[in-house]
Design an enzyme around this catalytic site. Structure first.
Site, PDB file in Angstrom:
ATOM      1  N   ASN A 155       2.784  -3.617   3.053  1.00  0.00           N
ATOM      2  CA  ASN A 155       1.617  -4.502   2.949  1.00  0.00           C
ATOM      3  C   ASN A 155       2.056  -5.958   3.208  1.00  0.00           C
ATOM      4  O   ASN A 155       2.721  -6.585   2.382  1.00  0.00           O
ATOM      5  CB  ASN A 155       1.009  -4.338   1.538  1.00  0.00           C
ATOM      6  CG  ASN A 155      -0.227  -5.175   1.339  1.00  0.00           C
ATOM      7  OD1 ASN A 155      -0.317  -6.295   1.827  1.00  0.00           O
ATOM      8  ND2 ASN A 155      -1.184  -4.643   0.600  1.00  0.00           N
TER       9      ASN A 155
ATOM     10  N   ASP B 281      -9.737  -9.223  -3.507  1.00  0.00           N
ATOM     11  CA  ASP B 281      -9.743 -10.658  -3.851  1.00  0.00           C
ATOM     12  C   ASP B 281     -11.106 -11.338  -3.687  1.00  0.00           C
ATOM     13  O   ASP B 281     -11.451 -12.207  -4.500  1.00  0.00           O
ATOM     14  CB  ASP B 281      -8.671 -11.416  -3.056  1.00  0.00           C
ATOM     15  CG  ASP B 281      -7.279 -11.176  -3.616  1.00  0.00           C
ATOM     16  OD1 ASP B 281      -7.178 -10.633  -4.735  1.00  0.00           O
ATOM     17  OD2 ASP B 281      -6.296 -11.511  -2.939  1.00  0.00           O
TER      18      ASP B 281
ATOM     19  N   ASP C 211       3.925  -1.406  -7.296  1.00  0.00           N
ATOM     20  CA  ASP C 211       2.672  -0.672  -7.163  1.00  0.00           C
ATOM     21  C   ASP C 211       1.658  -1.447  -7.990  1.00  0.00           C
ATOM     22  O   ASP C 211       1.991  -1.977  -9.050  1.00  0.00           O
ATOM     23  CB  ASP C 211       2.830   0.754  -7.678  1.00  0.00           C
ATOM     24  CG  ASP C 211       1.727   1.645  -7.140  1.00  0.00           C
ATOM     25  OD1 ASP C 211       1.599   1.760  -5.902  1.00  0.00           O
ATOM     26  OD2 ASP C 211       0.964   2.218  -7.948  1.00  0.00           O
TER      27      ASP C 211
ATOM     28  N   PHE D 165      -6.393 -10.654   0.035  1.00  0.00           N
ATOM     29  CA  PHE D 165      -6.615  -9.330   0.632  1.00  0.00           C
ATOM     30  C   PHE D 165      -7.279  -8.436  -0.410  1.00  0.00           C
ATOM     31  O   PHE D 165      -7.566  -8.869  -1.525  1.00  0.00           O
ATOM     32  CB  PHE D 165      -5.284  -8.740   1.113  1.00  0.00           C
ATOM     33  CG  PHE D 165      -4.343  -8.318  -0.001  1.00  0.00           C
ATOM     34  CD1 PHE D 165      -3.559  -9.267  -0.637  1.00  0.00           C
ATOM     35  CD2 PHE D 165      -4.252  -6.994  -0.408  1.00  0.00           C
ATOM     36  CE1 PHE D 165      -2.698  -8.910  -1.671  1.00  0.00           C
ATOM     37  CE2 PHE D 165      -3.392  -6.617  -1.432  1.00  0.00           C
ATOM     38  CZ  PHE D 165      -2.618  -7.580  -2.064  1.00  0.00           C
ATOM     39  N   GLY D 166      -7.491  -7.188  -0.030  1.00  0.00           N
ATOM     40  CA  GLY D 166      -7.997  -6.185  -0.973  1.00  0.00           C
ATOM     41  C   GLY D 166      -9.273  -6.636  -1.665  1.00  0.00           C
ATOM     42  O   GLY D 166     -10.256  -7.039  -1.033  1.00  0.00           O
TER      43      GLY D 166
ATOM     44  N   LYS E  34       1.230  -8.571   0.487  1.00  0.00           N
ATOM     45  CA  LYS E  34       2.107  -8.520  -0.693  1.00  0.00           C
ATOM     46  C   LYS E  34       3.463  -9.131  -0.347  1.00  0.00           C
ATOM     47  O   LYS E  34       4.036  -9.876  -1.147  1.00  0.00           O
ATOM     48  CB  LYS E  34       2.339  -7.067  -1.127  1.00  0.00           C
ATOM     49  CG  LYS E  34       1.164  -6.396  -1.789  1.00  0.00           C
ATOM     50  CD  LYS E  34       1.603  -5.017  -2.252  1.00  0.00           C
ATOM     51  CE  LYS E  34       0.509  -4.193  -2.842  1.00  0.00           C
ATOM     52  NZ  LYS E  34       0.969  -2.862  -3.260  1.00  0.00           N
TER      53      LYS E  34
ATOM     54  N   ARG F 264       0.894 -10.147  -9.746  1.00  0.00           N
ATOM     55  CA  ARG F 264       2.176 -10.062  -9.015  1.00  0.00           C
ATOM     56  C   ARG F 264       3.042 -11.278  -9.377  1.00  0.00           C
ATOM     57  O   ARG F 264       4.238 -11.161  -9.595  1.00  0.00           O
ATOM     58  CB  ARG F 264       1.885 -10.007  -7.506  1.00  0.00           C
ATOM     59  CG  ARG F 264       2.997  -9.431  -6.674  1.00  0.00           C
ATOM     60  CD  ARG F 264       2.513  -9.019  -5.290  1.00  0.00           C
ATOM     61  NE  ARG F 264       1.601  -7.900  -5.354  1.00  0.00           N
ATOM     62  CZ  ARG F 264       0.281  -8.000  -5.171  1.00  0.00           C
ATOM     63  NH1 ARG F 264      -0.283  -9.140  -4.841  1.00  0.00           N
ATOM     64  NH2 ARG F 264      -0.489  -6.935  -5.289  1.00  0.00           N
TER      65      ARG F 264
ATOM     66  N   SER G 229       7.772  -2.579   0.969  1.00  0.00           N
ATOM     67  CA  SER G 229       6.314  -2.534   1.060  1.00  0.00           C
ATOM     68  C   SER G 229       5.910  -2.616   2.528  1.00  0.00           C
ATOM     69  O   SER G 229       6.576  -3.283   3.316  1.00  0.00           O
ATOM     70  CB  SER G 229       5.699  -3.711   0.294  1.00  0.00           C
ATOM     71  OG  SER G 229       4.312  -3.762   0.510  1.00  0.00           O
TER      72      SER G 229
HETATM   73  P1  IMP Z   1      -0.613   0.073  -3.461  1.00  0.00           P
HETATM   74  O1  IMP Z   1       0.195  -0.628  -4.536  1.00  0.00           O
HETATM   75  O2  IMP Z   1       0.023   0.024  -2.139  1.00  0.00           O
HETATM   76  O3  IMP Z   1      -1.049   1.432  -3.902  1.00  0.00           O
HETATM   77  O4  IMP Z   1      -1.953  -0.763  -3.233  1.00  0.00           O
HETATM   78  C1  IMP Z   1      -2.530  -1.464  -4.229  1.00  0.00           C
HETATM   79  C2  IMP Z   1      -3.991  -1.733  -3.896  1.00  0.00           C
HETATM   80  O5  IMP Z   1      -4.532  -2.428  -5.023  1.00  0.00           O
HETATM   81  C3  IMP Z   1      -4.181  -2.651  -2.711  1.00  0.00           C
HETATM   82  O6  IMP Z   1      -4.338  -1.959  -1.508  1.00  0.00           O
HETATM   83  C4  IMP Z   1      -5.468  -3.382  -3.099  1.00  0.00           C
HETATM   84  O7  IMP Z   1      -6.581  -2.599  -2.819  1.00  0.00           O
HETATM   85  C5  IMP Z   1      -5.321  -3.504  -4.609  1.00  0.00           C
HETATM   86  N1  IMP Z   1      -4.596  -4.727  -4.949  1.00  0.00           N
HETATM   87  C6  IMP Z   1      -3.378  -4.850  -5.534  1.00  0.00           C
HETATM   88  N2  IMP Z   1      -3.032  -6.131  -5.657  1.00  0.00           N
HETATM   89  C7  IMP Z   1      -4.031  -6.836  -5.125  1.00  0.00           C
HETATM   90  C8  IMP Z   1      -4.234  -8.237  -4.936  1.00  0.00           C
HETATM   91  O8  IMP Z   1      -3.401  -9.100  -5.265  1.00  0.00           O
HETATM   92  N3  IMP Z   1      -5.385  -8.571  -4.341  1.00  0.00           N
HETATM   93  C9  IMP Z   1      -6.320  -7.663  -3.958  1.00  0.00           C
HETATM   94  N4  IMP Z   1      -6.181  -6.367  -4.084  1.00  0.00           N
HETATM   95  C10 IMP Z   1      -5.035  -5.946  -4.672  1.00  0.00           C
END
Ligand code: IMP
Length: 200
Positions: free
Chosen positions: A13, A159, A73, A156-157, A16, A185, A11
């Site tokens: 991120n 949240d 993902d 993040f995201g 994550k 997760r 990842s």
């Molecule tokens: P990807 O799995 O890299 O496509 O990204 C998943 C996207 O879902 C993230 O960039 C966030 O926008 C959202 N997301 C997934 N898990 C979380 C979390 O635990 N908190 C907040 N946003 C999340």
């Protein structure tokens, strides 16, 4: 199966990765992020499912390094938006969108929708791939409600908008210690932990 002593988390991120490291830290497995191993390639993410995307993320890493890799993902599914943004959560506000852009777009899309109709869930699919091709997958979900305005500064995201009725707080207010016990997760990683417990 051989003893698993090293694991790459496929990842980019950092949030994550932090969550996953903390949840797995009591295992005697050396965990490497893509940054640790200097892998800068962007992931292909053109699968039709969370599983396909997670598999794409790990496959290129396993093929290159010949070591087991864990990928995931995830996304946010909002019932009033028929499950959107879902797999497109990261780029909901457009290519290169920031978390703030995504949150603004989500609040706009939910304008006029009352609290009890703002139900949503985070979904996570984890994939563990071994160099010989064995593949394992686990899923986790976490139910919540999308608030009317962002609250809190952790996580993040989405949240700051993701409200947990049983705690009466958003994930961004609750902080990582609780998030890592109940999140999508965390739930998927709890299943991976069980797998590791039997694997050792
Ligand atoms: P990807 O799995 O890299 O496509 O990204 C998943 C996207 O879902 C993230 O960039 C966030 O926008 C959202 N997301 C997934 N898990 C979380 C979390 O635990 N908190 C907040 N946003 C999340």
């Amino acid at each position: 199966m051989n003893y698993l002593s090293r694991l790459i988390i496929a990842s980019h991120n950092s949030h994550k990765i932090d969550e996953m490291r903390k949840i797995l830290m009591d295992f005697s497995i050396q965990i490497f992020s893509l940054k640790d191993i200097n892998w800068k390639n962007p992931h292909l993410e053109n699968g039709r499912t969370y599983y396909e995307n997670a598999l794409q993320k790990v496959r290129s890493v396993v093929d290159h390094f010949g070591e087991p890799a864990l990928g995931e993902d995830s996304g946010l599914e909002v019932d009033a938006l028929e499950g959107k943004p879902g797999m497109y959560s990261a780029r909901y506000g457009g290519c290169g969108a920031s978390d703030k852009d995504n949150n603004c777009k989500l609040l706009k899309a939910l304008q006029g929708i009352p609290f009890d109709k703002r139900t949503a869930r985070y979904r996570c699919t984890l994939v563990l791939l071994f160099p010989k091709g064995e593949v394992y997958t686990w899923e986790g979900t976490c139910e919540g409600i999308i608030t009317f305005e962002p609250k809190g500064f952790e996580g993040f995201g989405y949240d700051p908008l993701f409200f947990l009725p049983e705690y009466k707080k958003t994930f961004a207010e609750l902080g990582l210690e609780i998030k890592n016990k109940i999140s999508h997760r965390a739930q998927a990683l709890a299943k991976l932990r069980e797998f590791f417990q039997n694997y050792h």
